[in-house]
Design a protein around this motif. Structure first.
Motif, PDB file in Angstrom:
ATOM      1  N   GLN A 203      44.283  35.738  41.642  1.00 36.94           N
ATOM      2  CA  GLN A 203      45.301  36.649  42.136  1.00 36.94           C
ATOM      3  C   GLN A 203      45.705  37.655  41.058  1.00 36.94           C
ATOM      4  OE1 GLN A 203      46.352  36.751  45.438  1.00 36.94           O
ATOM      5  NE2 GLN A 203      47.066  38.745  44.642  1.00 36.94           N
ATOM      6  N   ARG A 204      45.788  37.202  39.819  1.00 39.30           N
ATOM      7  CA  ARG A 204      46.114  38.125  38.725  1.00 39.30           C
ATOM      8  C   ARG A 204      45.064  39.218  38.605  1.00 39.30           C
ATOM      9  NH1 ARG A 204      47.700  34.261  33.685  1.00 39.30           N
ATOM     10  NH2 ARG A 204      47.749  36.276  32.581  1.00 39.30           N
ATOM     11  N   LEU A 205      43.809  38.850  38.772  1.00 39.68           N
ATOM     12  CA  LEU A 205      42.732  39.829  38.662  1.00 39.68           C
ATOM     13  C   LEU A 205      42.700  40.762  39.877  1.00 39.68           C
ATOM     14  CD1 LEU A 205      39.975  37.482  37.203  1.00 39.68           C
ATOM     15  CD2 LEU A 205      41.217  39.289  35.987  1.00 39.68           C
ATOM     16  N   ILE A 206      43.016  40.228  41.044  1.00 47.49           N
ATOM     17  CA  ILE A 206      43.115  41.087  42.234  1.00 47.49           C
ATOM     18  C   ILE A 206      44.270  42.072  42.066  1.00 47.49           C
ATOM     19  CG2 ILE A 206      43.696  41.092  44.694  1.00 47.49           C
ATOM     20  CD1 ILE A 206      42.168  38.403  44.894  1.00 47.49           C
ATOM     21  N   ASP A 207      45.401  41.575  41.572  1.00 50.67           N
ATOM     22  CA  ASP A 207      46.554  42.444  41.338  1.00 50.67           C
ATOM     23  C   ASP A 207      46.229  43.539  40.313  1.00 50.67           C
ATOM     24  OD1 ASP A 207      47.989  40.908  43.103  1.00 50.67           O
ATOM     25  OD2 ASP A 207      49.050  39.766  41.549  1.00 50.67           O
ATOM     26  N   ALA A 208      45.263  43.237  39.409  1.00 49.44           N
ATOM     27  CA  ALA A 208      44.858  44.233  38.411  1.00 49.44           C
ATOM     28  C   ALA A 208      43.904  45.268  38.990  1.00 49.44           C
ATOM     29  CB  ALA A 208      44.202  43.535  37.217  1.00 49.44           C
ATOM     30  N   GLY A 209      43.507  45.079  40.255  1.00 52.61           N
ATOM     31  CA  GLY A 209      42.688  46.076  40.929  1.00 52.61           C
ATOM     32  C   GLY A 209      41.228  45.724  41.081  1.00 52.61           C
ATOM     33  N   LEU A 210      40.836  44.481  40.770  1.00 52.69           N
ATOM     34  CA  LEU A 210      39.440  44.093  40.920  1.00 52.69           C
ATOM     35  C   LEU A 210      39.155  43.666  42.354  1.00 52.69           C
ATOM     36  CD1 LEU A 210      38.727  41.981  37.705  1.00 52.69           C
ATOM     37  CD2 LEU A 210      38.245  44.400  38.118  1.00 52.69           C
TER      38      LEU A 210
ATOM     39  N   CYS B 100      40.235  43.590  32.305  1.00 55.15           N
ATOM     40  CA  CYS B 100      41.364  42.909  32.933  1.00 55.15           C
ATOM     41  C   CYS B 100      41.484  41.486  32.397  1.00 55.15           C
ATOM     42  CB  CYS B 100      41.179  42.868  34.447  1.00 55.15           C
ATOM     43  SG  CYS B 100      41.020  44.493  35.210  1.00 55.15           S
ATOM     44  N   GLU B 101      42.621  41.178  31.796  1.00 54.19           N
ATOM     45  CA  GLU B 101      42.952  39.826  31.340  1.00 54.19           C
ATOM     46  C   GLU B 101      41.923  39.256  30.354  1.00 54.19           C
ATOM     47  OE1 GLU B 101      45.741  38.484  32.071  1.00 54.19           O
ATOM     48  OE2 GLU B 101      46.440  39.674  33.768  1.00 54.19           O
ATOM     49  N   GLY B 102      41.145  40.121  29.735  1.00 51.06           N
ATOM     50  CA  GLY B 102      40.122  39.651  28.813  1.00 51.06           C
ATOM     51  C   GLY B 102      38.970  38.951  29.500  1.00 51.06           C
ATOM     52  N   LEU B 103      38.918  39.008  30.829  1.00 51.97           N
ATOM     53  CA  LEU B 103      37.934  38.237  31.609  1.00 51.97           C
ATOM     54  C   LEU B 103      36.870  39.090  32.269  1.00 51.97           C
ATOM     55  CD1 LEU B 103      40.344  35.752  33.403  1.00 51.97           C
ATOM     56  CD2 LEU B 103      38.755  35.218  31.545  1.00 51.97           C
ATOM     57  N   ALA B 104      37.196  40.294  32.657  1.00 47.87           N
ATOM     58  CA  ALA B 104      36.260  41.123  33.414  1.00 47.87           C
ATOM     59  C   ALA B 104      36.423  42.585  33.016  1.00 47.87           C
ATOM     60  CB  ALA B 104      36.484  40.955  34.915  1.00 47.87           C
ATOM     61  N   ALA B 105      35.303  43.293  32.997  1.00 47.02           N
ATOM     62  CA  ALA B 105      35.315  44.723  32.696  1.00 47.02           C
ATOM     63  C   ALA B 105      34.871  45.499  33.924  1.00 47.02           C
ATOM     64  CB  ALA B 105      34.394  45.031  31.523  1.00 47.02           C
ATOM     65  N   GLU B 106      35.414  46.693  34.065  1.00 49.10           N
ATOM     66  CA  GLU B 106      35.081  47.559  35.192  1.00 49.10           C
ATOM     67  C   GLU B 106      34.591  48.900  34.659  1.00 49.10           C
ATOM     68  OE1 GLU B 106      37.213  48.995  39.319  1.00 49.10           O
ATOM     69  OE2 GLU B 106      38.406  49.034  37.482  1.00 49.10           O
ATOM     70  N   VAL B 107      33.489  49.381  35.238  1.00 48.41           N
ATOM     71  CA  VAL B 107      32.895  50.666  34.869  1.00 48.41           C
ATOM     72  C   VAL B 107      32.620  51.430  36.154  1.00 48.41           C
ATOM     73  CG1 VAL B 107      30.961  51.798  33.702  1.00 48.41           C
ATOM     74  CG2 VAL B 107      31.793  49.601  32.864  1.00 48.41           C
TER      75      VAL B 107
END
Length: 439
Positions: free
Chosen positions: A359-366, A239-246
């Motif tokens: 907020q952008r990262l929350i909106d991305a589902g994090l 997400c946004e080049g900032l965080a990865a989800e696995v």
């Protein structure tokens, strides 16, 4: 085996899939000079129409006489009718890590020469002897078993220019015999006898001991890279080049070496690193992920945040630099983001507790907690002049591959580039880039 030198050069020339101009990096030593002579001879054949040759010598200015040696190479190239340029490494030199610094500067100068001479790729004279030395050195510090592949026969430099090593299957003695048969001499660099350098020490040891085994390492590594790429595409979201989800289930699958490498490679990009973690760090991280217990662990500047909903990776919020960018210039901030000014001078720093980024990262589902922590390490781009406006182009920087990308890793590098919102890396002008191997 003088004929093997010409045969290898001709085979290399036949591998091109489109017309190209080849820049040969010629130091004056036997390997690079043999490459130049063999390619020049091969290009006389009708079948290689559409290919041409130019040359460059990089004068590292590290010892007396280097300038006159470069001039001698220029004269030799003139005798062959090959356009040639000398580029000199100007300025102060580092007191430590000189060989690594020289390598970095050499490729940068070769790229400048390629631009000036209109070259599409670079050819270097690395040999099988160099390959043995590389494998021996990497085996001492390789944490993920990738060192057995040695040097790739092709390497992309700076996301733009492919470097070819057509002589990786030839021994240095064969190249010297090829030159001697033609009455051509070469220059012996005295630094090749300086035991302060690791490669020289390894070379001396290999000369009197057993050579490391050569396996189809390049082919194996290309296949492993393809499997890692498939894992990345199926199991990792950025997400946004900032965080990865696995997913929680996939996160603990660290006993699979291809998945482990996929995860570590993405983590390296998030941490702005150009290498994977050391063996001890990988073992510590693997134990944490294998346990399946919630918690956080930091490795390689990256937080591995294990929750019931999954595994989340983001840059740790410390040692974050500030970067000044001149007007219309480009810089890389924290090894993670390339920022190009579209006008005035800029300053780049960490965003800190930015509600907008969170907020952008929350909106991305994090999860909100992950989003807030990841937002701390987002880039904040400001005009250097408080009265100015910050106009910039920003993209993710992939430190792991953006400077040196081995050809056998390109499938995985492409998967990571797409994951971080980037275009794939440019294709090589020769065939079989991903399966090139030695041995």
């Amino acid at each position: 085996m003088p004929d093997a030198v010409l045969d290898t050069a001709s085979s290399f020339l036949r591998s091109f899939i489109r017309p190209a101009r080849i820049l040969v990096a010629v130091s004056g030593g036997s390997d690079s000079k043999g490459l130049l002579v063999a390619l020049h001879a091969g290009l006389q054949a009708e079948e290689h129409r559409g290919l041409s040759l130019v040359a460059c010598t990089v004068d590292h200015a590290l010892r007396p006489g280097s300038a006159s040696e470069a001039e001698a190479v220029a004269a030799f190239c003139a005798g062959l009718g090959v356009a040639h340029r000398v580029y000199r490494w100007e300025g102060d030199k580092p007191r430590s890590g000189i060989q690594a610094a020289a390598r970095t500067r050499r490729y940068a100068l070769l790229c400048e020469a390629a631009d000036e001479l209109g070259a599409d790729c670079i050819a270097t004279g690395h040999t099988l002897d160099d390959q043995y030395e590389t494998i021996a050195m990497r085996s001492l510090r390789d944490a993920e078993g990738q060192g057995a592949a040695g040097m790739a026969a092709t390497m992309l430099y700076g996301r733009r220019l492919w470097v070819m090593r057509p002589f990786l299957k030839l021994r240095r003695g064969d190249i010297r015999a090829f030159l001697e048969a033609r009455g051509i001499g070469w220059i012996d660099d005295p630094s090749n006898a300086n035991h302060e350098f690791e490669r020289v020490r390894v070379r001396t040891r290999l000369a009197t001991g057993e050579l490391p085994a050569l396996s189809p390492g390049g082919r194996k590594r290309a296949a492993a890279a393809a499997r890692s790429a498939a894992f990345i595409e199926r199991h990792i979201r950025v997400c946004e080049g900032l965080a990865a989800e696995v997913s929680a289930r996939q996160a603990g699958n660290v006993d699979d070496p291809d998945w482990r490498r996929a995860l570590l490679s993405v983590a390296a990009v998030l941490g702005g690193r150009d290498h994977l973690p050391a063996r001890a760090t990988i073992e510590r991280l693997s134990a944490f992920l294998r346990s399946g217990e919630p918690g956080r662990l930091t490795a390689g500047r990256v937080v591995f945040d294990r929750r019931a909903s999954g595994l989340y990776l983001y840059r740790e919020a410390r040692s974050l630099p500030a970067l000044a960018i001149a007007p219309a210039a480009r810089g890389v901030w924290d090894g993670r983001f390339a920022v190009t000014s579209k006008g005035p001078a800029l300053t780049v720093a960490a965003a800190g507790a930015s509600g907008a980024w969170a907020q952008r990262l929350i909106d991305a589902g994090l999860p909100a907690g992950v989003a807030k922590r990841a937002a701390l390490v987002a880039p904040r781009i400001m005009p250097a002049d408080i009265a100015g406006e910050a106009s910039a182009e920003v993209e993710c920087h992939i430190a792991l591959f953006d400077t040196f990308l081995p050809g056998f890793d390109r499938i995985m590098a492409d998967a990571i580039a797409v994951l971080f919102g980037r275009d794939r890396y440019p294709a090589s002008p020769v065939r079989d880039v991903l399966t090139e191997m030695v041995g």
